[in-house]
Design a protein around this motif. Structure first.
Motif, short mmCIF file in Angstrom:
data_model
loop_
_atom_site.label_atom_id
_atom_site.label_comp_id
_atom_site.label_asym_id
_atom_site.label_seq_id
_atom_site.Cartn_x
_atom_site.Cartn_y
_atom_site.Cartn_z
N TYR A 1 -16.54 -65.88 -15.08
CA TYR A 1 -15.83 -67.15 -15.25
C TYR A 1 -16.74 -68.17 -15.95
CZ TYR A 1 -13.40 -71.44 -13.87
OH TYR A 1 -12.76 -72.65 -13.88
N GLY B 1 -7.34 -68.95 -6.46
CA GLY B 1 -8.23 -69.79 -7.28
C GLY B 1 -7.98 -71.26 -7.00
N ASP C 1 -10.66 -68.62 -3.23
CA ASP C 1 -11.38 -68.85 -4.48
C ASP C 1 -12.68 -68.04 -4.38
OD1 ASP C 1 -12.56 -70.01 -6.88
OD2 ASP C 1 -11.15 -71.64 -6.61
N ASP D 1 -12.94 -62.52 -4.63
CA ASP D 1 -13.03 -62.30 -6.07
C ASP D 1 -11.83 -61.46 -6.47
OD1 ASP D 1 -13.52 -61.51 -8.67
OD2 ASP D 1 -15.69 -61.38 -8.38
N LEU D 2 -10.92 -62.08 -7.21
CA LEU D 2 -9.66 -61.40 -7.53
C LEU D 2 -9.88 -60.11 -8.34
CD1 LEU D 2 -7.62 -64.57 -8.50
CD2 LEU D 2 -6.96 -62.96 -6.71
N ARG E 1 -2.93 -71.39 -10.67
CA ARG E 1 -2.90 -72.21 -11.90
C ARG E 1 -4.25 -72.13 -12.59
NH1 ARG E 1 -1.78 -78.38 -10.82
NH2 ARG E 1 -4.01 -78.40 -10.40
N LEU E 2 -4.22 -71.82 -13.88
CA LEU E 2 -5.44 -71.73 -14.71
C LEU E 2 -6.46 -70.78 -14.09
CD1 LEU E 2 -6.02 -75.41 -15.93
CD2 LEU E 2 -4.57 -73.63 -16.91
C1 LIG Z 1 -9.77 -73.89 -14.06
S1 LIG Z 1 -10.05 -73.74 -12.37
C2 LIG Z 1 -8.43 -74.12 -11.69
C3 LIG Z 1 -8.49 -74.57 -10.25
C4 LIG Z 1 -7.13 -74.84 -9.60
N1 LIG Z 1 -6.30 -73.67 -9.62
C5 LIG Z 1 -6.41 -75.99 -10.29
O1 LIG Z 1 -5.57 -75.73 -11.15
O2 LIG Z 1 -6.72 -77.15 -9.95
C6 LIG Z 1 -10.11 -71.97 -12.16
C7 LIG Z 1 -10.36 -71.54 -10.73
O3 LIG Z 1 -10.29 -70.10 -10.68
C8 LIG Z 1 -11.35 -69.62 -9.90
N2 LIG Z 1 -11.69 -68.24 -10.33
C9 LIG Z 1 -12.22 -67.86 -11.51
N3 LIG Z 1 -12.44 -66.52 -11.51
C10 LIG Z 1 -12.04 -66.07 -10.29
C11 LIG Z 1 -12.02 -64.78 -9.67
N4 LIG Z 1 -12.48 -63.69 -10.30
N5 LIG Z 1 -11.54 -64.68 -8.40
C12 LIG Z 1 -11.08 -65.78 -7.75
N6 LIG Z 1 -11.06 -67.03 -8.29
C13 LIG Z 1 -11.54 -67.17 -9.53
C14 LIG Z 1 -12.49 -70.60 -10.18
O4 LIG Z 1 -13.50 -70.56 -9.19
C15 LIG Z 1 -11.76 -71.93 -10.25
O5 LIG Z 1 -11.66 -72.58 -9.00
#
Ligand SMILES: C[S@@+](CC[C@H](N)C(=O)[O-])C[C@H]1O[C@@H](n2cnc3c(N)ncnc32)[C@H](O)[C@@H]1O
Length: 263
Positions: free
Chosen positions: A2, A44, A68, A89-90, A106-107
């Motif tokens: 990420y 996330g 997350d 970790d997805l 989201r995102l």
């Molecule tokens: C851009 S942020 C968006 C946060 C939230 N969903 C929002 O829209 O306010 C992306 C989120 O995805 C999480 N993320 C990224 N890779 C991930 C993974 N492999 N497994 C779980 N979460 C992950 C990050 O830690 C982060 O909190």
């Protein structure tokens, strides 16, 4: 990995994202059936504004699970559903099996190369009749500059944002995935699949431009490694804060689908 996993300023970045996107997400949640008493999963969750929004809507007889990479706790609002956070970790961890009536992210999938396999696993843990909501930006190109004080600033804005997008791509993001999500939902066996879009123009030193400025600071080392000039990066911070800067926005695509219920 990420792109922002080790970035400074992550709280400011996530707060800005929430302020920018929560109104659109609330409208998407408004379009769903009443979730009172249901059990939902937020993937996330970041700082957790949508986990809290779900908690408010679900009420004290339901529950929200929020996950997350790290298990940042999310306090539930008064009279909301309890919010249970856990690290996951997805890409690699198994999703706990619960009777999820809804899953929202989201995102998140945009950033993870294994997004289609994760989507299949999300559908697998969803209860029959349950709803999946995945929101991502469609952002293959920098936004268009519609107005700025000095014509030279257009080049500064466009080059730096193109650099940010290149860094994200290099870290495995698919910036066109949002437009492919509907077809991926259908392939995963979901029904009644629909997409809503929002892409307001962005003006002045508002939330969107604040986010670009934050991202450019967070990814500064990677941008320089890509060949982006340091002077351009410094100037970008000033350009992004200008009241006269107006650009198009990135399109948030929210895809909603239901798991068939054979009963
Ligand atoms: C851009 S942020 C968006 C946060 C939230 N969903 C929002 O829209 O306010 C992306 C989120 O995805 C999480 N993320 C990224 N890779 C991930 C993974 N492999 N497994 C779980 N979460 C992950 C990050 O830690 C982060 O909190």
């Amino acid at each position: 990995m990420y792109a922002f996993a080790e970035a400074d300023d992550i709280t400011f970045q996530l707060e800005t994202l929430q302020d920018l996107l929560d109104p659109s997400t609330r409208m998407v949640l408004d379009s769903l059936d009443d979730p009172t008493g249901q059990e939902w999963l937020e993937i996330g969750h970041g700082l957790g504004s949508i986990a809290r929004e779900l908690s408010r809507r679900i009420g004290p007889t339901g529950v929200v699970h929020a996950t997350d990479l790290d298990a940042r706790p999310v306090p539930a609002p008064a009279d909301g559903a309890p919010i249970r956070t856990f690290p996951l970790d997805l890409r690699t961890d198994e999703l706990p099996r619960r009777p999820y009536r809804g899953i929202h992210g989201r995102l998140v999938l945009l950033h993870i190369p294994e997004r289609r396999a994760i989507l299949a696993r999300l559908v697998d843990v969803l209860e029959p009749g349950g709803v999946l909501v995945i929101e991502d930006w469609y952002c293959p190109e920098p936004p268009r500059v519609l107005a700025c004080a000095d014509p030279a600033d257009e080049k500064v804005f466009t080059e730096v944002v193109a650099g940010i997008l290149a860094v994200l791509r290099g870290r495995g993001a698919d910036l066109e995935w949002a437009a492919a999500t509907k077809e991926a939902f259908v392939e995963a066996g979901l029904i009644d699949v629909r997409v809503t879009r929002s892409d307001a123009d962005c003006a002045g030193p508002g939330l969107a431009h604040r986010l670009y400025a934050c991202n450019a600071r967070q990814l500064r080392a990677q941008l320089i490694a890509l060949g982006v000039d340091e002077g351009l990066l410094d100037r970008f911070q000033e350009v992004a804060a200008q009241p006269g800067l107006v650009t198009t926005g990135w399109r948030l695509m929210s895809t909603i689908g239901t798991k068939p219920d054979p009963r």
